[in-house]
Design an enzyme around this catalytic site. Structure first.
Site, PDB file in Angstrom:
ATOM      1  N   LYS A  61       3.422   9.929   7.011  1.00  0.00           N
ATOM      2  CA  LYS A  61       2.673   9.178   5.835  1.00  0.00           C
ATOM      3  C   LYS A  61       1.156   8.910   6.364  1.00  0.00           C
ATOM      4  O   LYS A  61       0.221   8.990   5.568  1.00  0.00           O
ATOM      5  CB  LYS A  61       3.459   8.002   5.470  1.00  0.00           C
ATOM      6  CG  LYS A  61       4.909   8.596   4.834  1.00  0.00           C
ATOM      7  CD  LYS A  61       5.754   7.573   4.484  1.00  0.00           C
ATOM      8  CE  LYS A  61       6.829   8.260   3.691  1.00  0.00           C
ATOM      9  NZ  LYS A  61       8.141   7.067   3.515  1.00  0.00           N
ATOM     10  N   ASP A  79       6.199   3.561  -4.056  1.00  0.00           N
ATOM     11  CA  ASP A  79       7.513   4.168  -3.842  1.00  0.00           C
ATOM     12  C   ASP A  79       8.127   4.301  -5.191  1.00  0.00           C
ATOM     13  O   ASP A  79       9.008   5.201  -5.476  1.00  0.00           O
ATOM     14  CB  ASP A  79       8.431   3.528  -2.925  1.00  0.00           C
ATOM     15  CG  ASP A  79       8.394   4.013  -1.560  1.00  0.00           C
ATOM     16  OD1 ASP A  79       8.135   5.426  -1.393  1.00  0.00           O
ATOM     17  OD2 ASP A  79       8.511   3.432  -0.709  1.00  0.00           O
ATOM     18  N   GLN A 117       9.358   1.332   4.965  1.00  0.00           N
ATOM     19  CA  GLN A 117      10.320   2.369   5.160  1.00  0.00           C
ATOM     20  C   GLN A 117      11.744   1.870   5.044  1.00  0.00           C
ATOM     21  O   GLN A 117      12.090   0.981   5.836  1.00  0.00           O
ATOM     22  CB  GLN A 117      10.025   3.058   6.297  1.00  0.00           C
ATOM     23  CG  GLN A 117      10.501   4.309   6.884  1.00  0.00           C
ATOM     24  CD  GLN A 117      10.107   5.261   5.802  1.00  0.00           C
ATOM     25  OE1 GLN A 117       9.382   5.551   5.202  1.00  0.00           O
ATOM     26  NE2 GLN A 117      11.041   6.207   5.474  1.00  0.00           N
TER      27      GLN A 117
HETATM   28  N1  GUN Z   1      13.427   6.382   3.298  1.00  0.00           N
HETATM   29  C1  GUN Z   1      13.751   7.465   2.898  1.00  0.00           C
HETATM   30  N2  GUN Z   1      12.929   7.934   1.842  1.00  0.00           N
HETATM   31  C2  GUN Z   1      11.943   7.114   1.547  1.00  0.00           C
HETATM   32  C3  GUN Z   1      10.888   7.028   0.880  1.00  0.00           C
HETATM   33  O1  GUN Z   1      10.495   7.850  -0.065  1.00  0.00           O
HETATM   34  N3  GUN Z   1      10.409   5.924   0.692  1.00  0.00           N
HETATM   35  C4  GUN Z   1      10.561   4.685   1.704  1.00  0.00           C
HETATM   36  N4  GUN Z   1       9.937   3.596   1.561  1.00  0.00           N
HETATM   37  N5  GUN Z   1      11.767   4.754   2.569  1.00  0.00           N
HETATM   38  C5  GUN Z   1      12.449   5.946   2.500  1.00  0.00           C
END
Ligand code: GUN
Length: 284
Positions: A52, A119, A96
């Site tokens: 990211k 998200d 995350q």
């Molecule tokens: N954990 C697994 N996929 C995601 C995601 O798309 N965003 C976040 N914040 N955590 C995750």
């Protein structure tokens, strides 16, 4: 042999568009900023967070990482979120998931300001998606929709089957397919005669989290198969929820793992962060 839907190529295109718009925003003195919070040392989360941050650099965003120890208290985490909510140079906040034991995912998600919730996980954004009036779409389902578009898959009137009902993928995926006029069935661990249901699918989305769970006998001839999984097989090799080698000869189009949905999730996160920056600066 099926058409292999190239998530790397489509994601590169989405990121290029985001980068071009970002360059224009920068001329107006606005640099989109994303804060990424990671708590603990889960290796998969570390890889996702690194990817990211790398994508932010590629498109010209500012990114800040907050790597906190697994022992971080809920209050400490919430005060960090509060502080980031108040900063005008941070347009998107992402924590995350999953969080280590002792921390509550949903409390933290709800603490993120809805306009910075890139998200699209908090209740306000989920509710907006339900009624079809939203600023952000959750990144993975949105990425799947882009992939279907890139492969010229017409969803309207089609039998769409989603395996998995998570808040992150399964449920919003079903909603987006429904918004595109698909006839949607959501399957899960209690579904009876799963293969019978999945064999009806013109569009089959696998988001189960189990290596090679979807076998060729579960797929209709000519179906479009989207694999959201990211697992390790018996030899430790990265693989999806779909038995790619056997399913690819039966379907009309399929996403590989790696190189399918994964890169799209990150590209859509960049798109959401750009949208957040524009909204917070009063730009349409
Ligand atoms: N954990 C697994 N996929 C995601 C995601 O798309 N965003 C976040 N914040 N955590 C995750």
């Amino acid at each position: 042999m099926a058409y292999i839907i190239d998530g790397k190529a489509v994601s590169a295109q989405v990121k290029a568009e985001v980068a071009a718009e970002t360059a224009k925003l920068k001329e107006r003195g606005i640099t989109p900023g994303l804060a990424v919070i990671i708590v603990g040392d889960d290796p998969a989360s570390r890889v996702y967070v690194n990817n990211k941050k790398k994508a932010c650099a590629e498109v010209g965003f500012a990114s800040e990482e907050y790597a906190l120890p697994a022992e971080t208290s809920q209050d400490e985490l919430l005060s960090l979120v509060k502080c980031l909510n108040e900063r005008s140079d941070i347009n998107g906040i992402l924590c995350q998931l999953p969080l280590p034991k002792g921390l509550d995912d949903s409390t933290v998600i709800e603490a993120i300001s809805p306009i910075k919730d890139v998200d699209a996980f908090n209740a306000s954004n989920v509710g907006k998606i339900m009624i079809g009036d939203y600023s952000f779409l959750p990144c993975t389902p949105a990425g799947v929709m882009e992939l279907l578009k890139s492969a010229n898959v017409d969803i309207s009137g089609k039998e769409c089957v989603v395996i998995g009902r998570s808040n992150i993928v399964g449920k919003p995926m079903a909603m987006l397919l429904l918004h595109s006029n698909g006839t949607v069935t959501v399957c899960h661990s209690r579904t009876k005669e799963l293969a019978e249901v999945t064999r009806r699918a013109d569009i089959l989305v696998a988001a189960v989290g189990r290596a090679k769970f979807v076998t060729a006998d579960m797929v209709k001839d000519g179906a479009v198969v989207i694999d959201v999984g990211m697992n390790r097989d018996e030899n430790g090799k990265l693989c999806g929820d779909v038995d790619f080698e056997n399913v690819k000869d039966k379907c009309s189009a399929i996403t590989p793992v790696p190189g399918g949905v994964g890169p799209m999730t990150i590209a859509m996160l960049m798109k959401n962060t750009l949208t957040a920056a524009k909204l917070q600066n009063g730009i349409e």
